[in-house]
Structures are given as C-alpha cells and as structure tokens.
Design an enzyme around this catalytic site. Structure first.
Site, PDB file in Angstrom:
ATOM      1  CB  SER A 159      48.423  87.426  78.684  1.00 45.18           C
ATOM      2  OG  SER A 159      47.071  87.363  78.300  1.00 45.18           O
ATOM      3  CB  THR A 203      43.207  91.926  83.102  1.00 42.78           C
ATOM      4  OG1 THR A 203      43.182  92.088  81.687  1.00 42.78           O
ATOM      5  CG2 THR A 203      42.060  92.714  83.703  1.00 42.78           C
ATOM      6  CB  THR A 226      41.992  86.225  80.741  1.00 39.15           C
ATOM      7  OG1 THR A 226      41.712  87.430  80.018  1.00 39.15           O
ATOM      8  CG2 THR A 226      41.758  86.452  82.224  1.00 39.15           C
ATOM      9  CG  ASP A 227      43.539  88.482  75.910  1.00 39.35           C
ATOM     10  OD1 ASP A 227      42.376  88.255  76.291  1.00 39.35           O
ATOM     11  OD2 ASP A 227      43.916  89.597  75.509  1.00 39.35           O
TER      12      ASP A 227
END
Length: 311
Positions: free
Chosen positions: A60, A14, A93-94
């Site tokens: 991610s 992101t 972030t995932d």
C-alpha cells in the site's frame, strides 16, 4: 430479496504478505497471497455468503490513483446489488487511512465498506490478519451498519478519523479525540459511537472519479524550524494544482513558507492549511488568507482538495 452477501475486495498489503520464516515480521514481501488464500485462513465463514475479487495486488505504500478508481468502480458495482449486505476491503496499513477516506468521500454509503489489514505478514507465527479479516466481515454483516470503516486489533474506526499511529504494534490505528465506533468482541459488535455520517458531494465526487483521466496534482509541505520558500516555489514552477500546508500547532507557518504559499495562491494554486499535530484541528478559520482544512489531517485534506479540483 434480503441482504446477506458479503463481498471481499482484495488490494494486497501486509495481510497478504509472506516471509521466509515464521519469526520474520519485518523482512517480508507484501501483497503475495490472493484473496482466496486470505479467506481460507479465516475459520467460521460457513455462515456467510462471501464473494471475493482481487482488485489489485500491491504494497500500500505504492497505492495509485488508478487502483483507487478501480476500487471505487467495483465498490459501486457491488453496492448497487440488493443482495449485498456489505463490502470488506483488504488493504495495507501504510495508506489505509487515505484509501478509506477517499471511498467515504466518493460514496458516503448506506451500506458498510470495512477495511481489514494486518501489521504482520500471513506467515508470521502469530499473524493478526485472519482475526482482523474475520472481525471486518462481522462488522460488514451487522444490520444497520453503514459508511466506510477500518478494523484493526478488534477496534472499529471511522474513515474520517482513522490514522496509523505506530509503525509495528498490532493496534497501530486510532481515531484521536473521536474514539472508535465500536469494538468487536468474540464476533459480536459493541457499538460506542454512531456510524459514519454521510458527507456532502459524494455523488458528484464519484462522477468525477468515474470519468477521471488526469488527477490534479496536490502536494503536501510541512512547517518546521528553518522552513523556507524553496519547496513551494519549485512546486509552483512545476505547475502544481494545489498545496496542503501541514503547519505546526494551530496551523502556524514559518514567515518564509507563509509568504511562498501566499504567492502560490496569487498564482492560482489552491492552498489549504492543516496541522501536523496528531490530534485536534486548526482553529480560527482563514489565517493570512489561507483557509484551514476543516479538521482533516494533511493526507486527507489532500484527497479532499484533489476531488474539489477534479474536473
């Protein structure tokens, strides 16, 4: 030669995402901007000697073992350079907590590897990526810093403890009971906990990853009301190498699921028991013949088991 170089390794996410308008923080496309674009959005880098590489360009959620290996090899290259003070990895972030733990497990480095991320795309009206990246560079440049960490919303978290706990808030990460390592305040570090400790087996783990062709298949199954043996039995039939059970509470398992996991263990599958609880750890050692994850979350226990099984 003194250490003064910061290396930024970009993988997408992101932080490199874009949307059609500045008010859209959900319907964006991740992994669109290159690392040079990310760095151009961060003011005040004139005092740093920054080198940048685009290792991958991926959302991610789609992180792969191949990218993990490539990232590990580039980290190894730069960590070996005397003039390099630290490394910054830009990442979605995932799965950040997984990649960060993976690098801690294969390096436990004496220099810092600091993850930078964002909860909003780069085109957002109030994008958080530039500040997170600036903070990550500040951490990586801190004398004495070591280990793998993640920076988000001015908090510095150790790879061992960091976890994403919210789907959209800017401070989406926390470290559970351990708490953050430090806070970044106006470009300065205020440290409240020790740097990440070196783990055992990092050198051997890196050698395994360096020459890996096939990665062991390790899957996660969760306990819940009415859990059955079906998923475990299907995984065993497919030739799974390992299973992490995300148990309820103190790693408790439905009797049918527990029986299936014991059958899997008897068939040669490595089984580890963790908890789906956000904080705390499984206590009590081996329960019903299934060892616990030594405090690791299910996703991190999966990585540890993969590295153990890797030949």
């Amino acid at each position: 030669m003194t250490r003064n170089k910061i290396v930024v390794l970009a993988t997408g996410g992101t932080i490199a995402g874009t949307a059609a308008n500045a008010h859209d923080t959900l319907g964006y496309s991740a992994a669109q901007l290159g690392v040079e674009d990310l760095l151009s959005s961060v003011p005040g880098l004139d005092g740093f000697d920054v080198t940048a590489e685009q290792v991958a360009q991926v959302d991610s959620k789609d992180m792969s073992f191949e990218i993990w290996r490539d990232l590990a090899l580039r980290c190894a290259h730069w960590l070996a350079q005397t003039e390099v003070q630290g490394i910054v990895v830009t990442h979605g972030t995932d799965t950040l907590e997984e990649t960060a733990y993976f690098l801690q497990a294969v390096f436990a480095p004496s220099k810092p590897i600091v993850f930078a991320c964002a909860m909003r795309p780069a085109t957002a009206l109030l994008a958080d990526g530039p500040q997170n990246l600036a903070d990550a560079i500040a951490v990586a440049a801190t004398p004495g810093a070591r280990g793998v960490m993640a920076v988000c919303a001015s908090q510095v978290h150790a790879a061992l403890n960091v976890a994403k706990r919210h789907p959209y808030l800017l401070d989406a990460f926390e470290s559970g009971e351990a708490g953050p390592i430090a806070f970044v305040e106006n470009g300065q570090l205020r440290q409240v906990n020790d740097w990440p400790a070196a783990g055992d087996g990092a050198v051997e783990n890196f050698k395994k990853v360096e020459r890996a062709v096939l990665w062991p298949r390790v899957e996660i199954v969760m306990n819940y009301a009415g859990a059955s043996a079906a998923t475990v039995d299907a995984l065993v039939a497919q030739g799974v190498d390992g299973i992490v059970a995300a148990g309820t509470g103190n790693g408790t398992l439905h009797n049918q699921l527990a029986a299936a996991l014991l059958r899997a263990k008897s068939a040669g599958v490595q089984v580890i028991r963790s908890t789906r609880c956000a904080q705390g750890r499984v206590l009590g050692g081996v329960d019903g013949g299934l060892p616990d994850s030594a405090g690791l979350s299910p996703v991190k226990a999966r990585i540890a088991l993969m590295l153990t099984l890797m030949r």
